[in-house]
Each structure stands twice: as structure tokens, then as C-alpha cells.
Motif scaffolding. Sequence first.
Motif, PDB file in Angstrom:
ATOM      1  N   TYR A  89      -8.274  -1.779  -5.603  1.00 45.99           N
ATOM      2  CA  TYR A  89      -7.110  -2.040  -6.457  1.00 45.99           C
ATOM      3  C   TYR A  89      -7.502  -2.828  -7.697  1.00 45.99           C
ATOM      4  O   TYR A  89      -6.860  -2.699  -8.753  1.00 45.99           O
TER       5      TYR A  89
ATOM      6  N   SER B 171       0.833  -1.208   0.000  1.00 43.55           N
ATOM      7  CA  SER B 171       0.000   0.000   0.000  1.00 43.55           C
ATOM      8  C   SER B 171       0.865   1.255   0.000  1.00 43.55           C
ATOM      9  O   SER B 171       0.574   2.233  -0.702  1.00 43.55           O
ATOM     10  N   ILE B 172       1.943   1.220   0.777  1.00 43.05           N
ATOM     11  CA  ILE B 172       2.851   2.371   0.821  1.00 43.05           C
ATOM     12  C   ILE B 172       3.486   2.595  -0.546  1.00 43.05           C
ATOM     13  O   ILE B 172       3.593   3.733  -1.024  1.00 43.05           O
TER      14      ILE B 172
ATOM     15  N   LEU C  35      -2.256  -6.443  -4.256  1.00 44.41           N
ATOM     16  CA  LEU C  35      -3.325  -6.028  -3.352  1.00 44.41           C
ATOM     17  C   LEU C  35      -4.727  -6.353  -3.873  1.00 44.41           C
ATOM     18  O   LEU C  35      -5.702  -6.315  -3.109  1.00 44.41           O
TER      19      LEU C  35
ATOM     20  N   CYS D 214      -8.591  -0.232  -9.986  1.00 45.01           N
ATOM     21  CA  CYS D 214      -7.428   0.472 -10.563  1.00 45.01           C
ATOM     22  C   CYS D 214      -6.838  -0.315 -11.731  1.00 45.01           C
ATOM     23  O   CYS D 214      -6.478   0.262 -12.766  1.00 45.01           O
TER      24      CYS D 214
ATOM     25  N   ALA E  95       2.104  -3.347  -7.471  1.00 42.59           N
ATOM     26  CA  ALA E  95       1.519  -3.305  -6.122  1.00 42.59           C
ATOM     27  C   ALA E  95       0.021  -3.592  -6.177  1.00 42.59           C
ATOM     28  O   ALA E  95      -0.519  -4.306  -5.316  1.00 42.59           O
ATOM     29  N   ALA E  96      -0.656  -3.039  -7.170  1.00 39.05           N
ATOM     30  CA  ALA E  96      -2.097  -3.277  -7.302  1.00 39.05           C
ATOM     31  C   ALA E  96      -2.393  -4.747  -7.566  1.00 39.05           C
ATOM     32  O   ALA E  96      -3.397  -5.292  -7.068  1.00 39.05           O
TER      33      ALA E  96
ATOM     34  N   HIS F  70      -8.669  -6.379  -2.054  1.00 37.95           N
ATOM     35  CA  HIS F  70      -9.225  -5.021  -2.046  1.00 37.95           C
ATOM     36  C   HIS F  70      -9.883  -4.714  -3.397  1.00 37.95           C
ATOM     37  O   HIS F  70      -9.232  -4.762  -4.453  1.00 37.95           O
TER      38      HIS F  70
ATOM     39  N   PHE G 133       2.263   1.675  -3.489  1.00 36.81           N
ATOM     40  CA  PHE G 133       1.241   2.139  -4.432  1.00 36.81           C
ATOM     41  C   PHE G 133       0.968   3.620  -4.254  1.00 36.81           C
ATOM     42  O   PHE G 133       1.006   4.384  -5.221  1.00 36.81           O
ATOM     43  N   TRP G 134       0.677   4.031  -3.016  1.00 33.05           N
ATOM     44  CA  TRP G 134       0.295   5.426  -2.795  1.00 33.05           C
ATOM     45  C   TRP G 134       1.479   6.378  -2.893  1.00 33.05           C
ATOM     46  O   TRP G 134       1.329   7.529  -3.320  1.00 33.05           O
TER      47      TRP G 134
END
Length: 372
Positions: free
Chosen positions: A314, A2-3, A307, A317, A303-304, A311, A5-6
Motif C-alpha cells: 500500500y 482491505s475490502i 494500511l 500504491c 484506505a491505502a 503493508h 481498497f480492493w
Amino acid sequence: MSIIFWGCAALVAFTYAGYPVWVRAWAALRPQPVARADITPTVTAILCVHDGEAQVGAKLNNLLALAYPEALLDVVVVCDGCSDRSAEVCRAVRSSRVRVLEFAHRRGKAACLNDAVSAATGDILLMVDVRQRVEEKSLGALVACLADPAVGAVGGELRFEHPETGFAASVDAYWRYEKAIRQAESRSGSVVGVSGALYAMRRKLFVPLPAGTVLDDVLVPMQVVRAHRRVVFEPGARAWDHASASAGDERVRKVRTLAGNLQLVQLAPWLVNPLHNPIWFRFLCHKLLRLVAPWAMVLMVLAALVLAADHRFYRACLAAAGLVVLVVAAAPALPRLAAFWPVRMLVAFVHMNLYSAQATVAFVRRRTLHLW
């Protein structure tokens, strides 16, 4: 994940939206107007040519016809190891205002610029390329900005002939985006680079270029900024070109120029040093982050993928990314789709990032770039 990705999402968003918004806000809050005036200093136009037989005659006539006192404007044209009749065409113009420097062996544009400036006599240098047509009143508009003693160089605007259809429309959309950023940079201080097709500068501020420099139209104005003079943008000075008709044509040009940004850091590391570059933050955001952005997007997708199992966001996305790929791939075959402004920008965005990634790989693998 998550870190990652964001963090990557924030970097991409700042590169393409955050920095333009920041510099426009800075221009609104801290404007630095240019004190223009009607002046006519002596000007030497600098034109470097490699195998430009088909274009150089028209270009010289274009320069000689500019709306500027004839006695105050001359041209130095350098023919760099031409295998065609470029030098003969230049001499056939038969004007006392044109001087031809001919070199038998190809040495590259940077070396030619250094020689041409050494031969120049004008207080102002008008830098141009052979391909573009310069509007008649452009020189006067550029020189007017140099009436301001704080301004050391001024860039003109590059426009495209008939950019309405095909891939040319996406190239034009990208340049409109780029122009908006340059206008904001100019209003708030200095632009990071200029168009090599048309810019003017004080001759005394020219610093000889390192051999093999690709982006002279970035390094030269950055040297002006280092001398504590402004580099501004003048949309009233225009040069006209033809946009790349296909993604392949644009790729060849953009990969070289984008790799040239990495070469600049190699040749002039002071560009990323806040102690030596007054606009280092702008250089970092405008030039270097665009080379990092495509790799950040690759990390976002990876990353997506990790995840997505847990989730829904994602998964959405990834679906959006797939839709973007489909739209960009379908646009060349669907003119009505490609005509929409958002689609033009999307095509330009995807291709520019592909070129950026290719440029990074090409530079890391070779560390050298073609002379022209």
C-alpha cells in the motif's frame, strides 16, 4: 480497509478496462452487422443556435453543400433568444431550403429541438451543432445505415483539427478511447449515446424532450432504443471540431455534460430500469459508473493511507499515486513528456475523473443546469 481498497479498485478497473473488454468480446462473439444500402429518403437538418453569428453562416453553407440530392434535403434552423445577428445571417443565405425559426426569449436547446422537429418534413432528421464542419459524404453514410429497418438512429464520428500538442492531444486521446467503445457497442447492438455534432434518426421515432434537457444526444438515442430500434455508430460520417486548448476550457464543457448524466436519471428514471431500458447495463457502465469512479479512487487512497503503516504494497500504491500527480502536473510544461501516448492517456484519465467529481458536486448542490 482491505475490502474497501480492493472493492473500489475492482470498480475502477471494471469501469475503464473491464467494460470495454466485455463489450468488445461481446461484439466479437455476437456481432450484429448493419444492412447498409444506397437510399435517398427526404432529410431535414436540424440546427439550434444561440448567439452563433460568427459560425452559423458557414454552417448553413456546409449543410447545403453536402453530397445529397438538393430536392431531398432542407434545413430548419432555430435561433434561441439570440442577442446578436444570428437570425439575419441565416436569412442572408437566401436559400429556399433554409427555414428560420426565431424566438425572442432564450428557452434552451431542448425546447428548440422540439419546435424544429415539429416543423421538419423529412423522413430522416439530421442533427448537427453549429460549430463543427461536416464532411461532404457524411449524410449519405448515415442514411445508408438507416436502410436497415432494425436501425432507428446512427451517430457519426467527431474528429479534431490539429490535436497533436498541448491539452488538445489528451482530449483527442480520450476521444479515441471513447470511439473504440462506441464501435464495439454498435457492432454488438446499440451505442449508449451519440455525438450531438452529427447524427441522423427516423423522424417518427423522435420523442419530445423534457424542458431543460442537457444531454439530448444521449436521451434522444436512448428513446430510440426504448422503441426497440438499434442505435449504431458510423465512422464513415465525420464532423470536425477544434479540441479544447486548455484544461480550463475542457472543464467547463465536461462538467456540464457529465452532470447531464445525473440529470437524465432525474428526468427519465426508466433509463436505469431493466424492464424499460433494453441496454440499461450499458447505460450504467458507460455513463453512471464513470461518475462513481473518482469517489472510489478517493476511498482507495484513504484506505491505502490507513494500511500503509503495516503493508509495503500500500505504500507502493501511494507512491504510484503521487507519481501520477507529478507527471500530470509536469506535462503542460514538458512538451516532450506530454507527447508520449501513455502520458496523454494519463492526463486525460486524471482530468476526466476530476471533472466527474466536480460534476457530481455541482449537480447535487444545484440540481439545475444551464440551458446551453
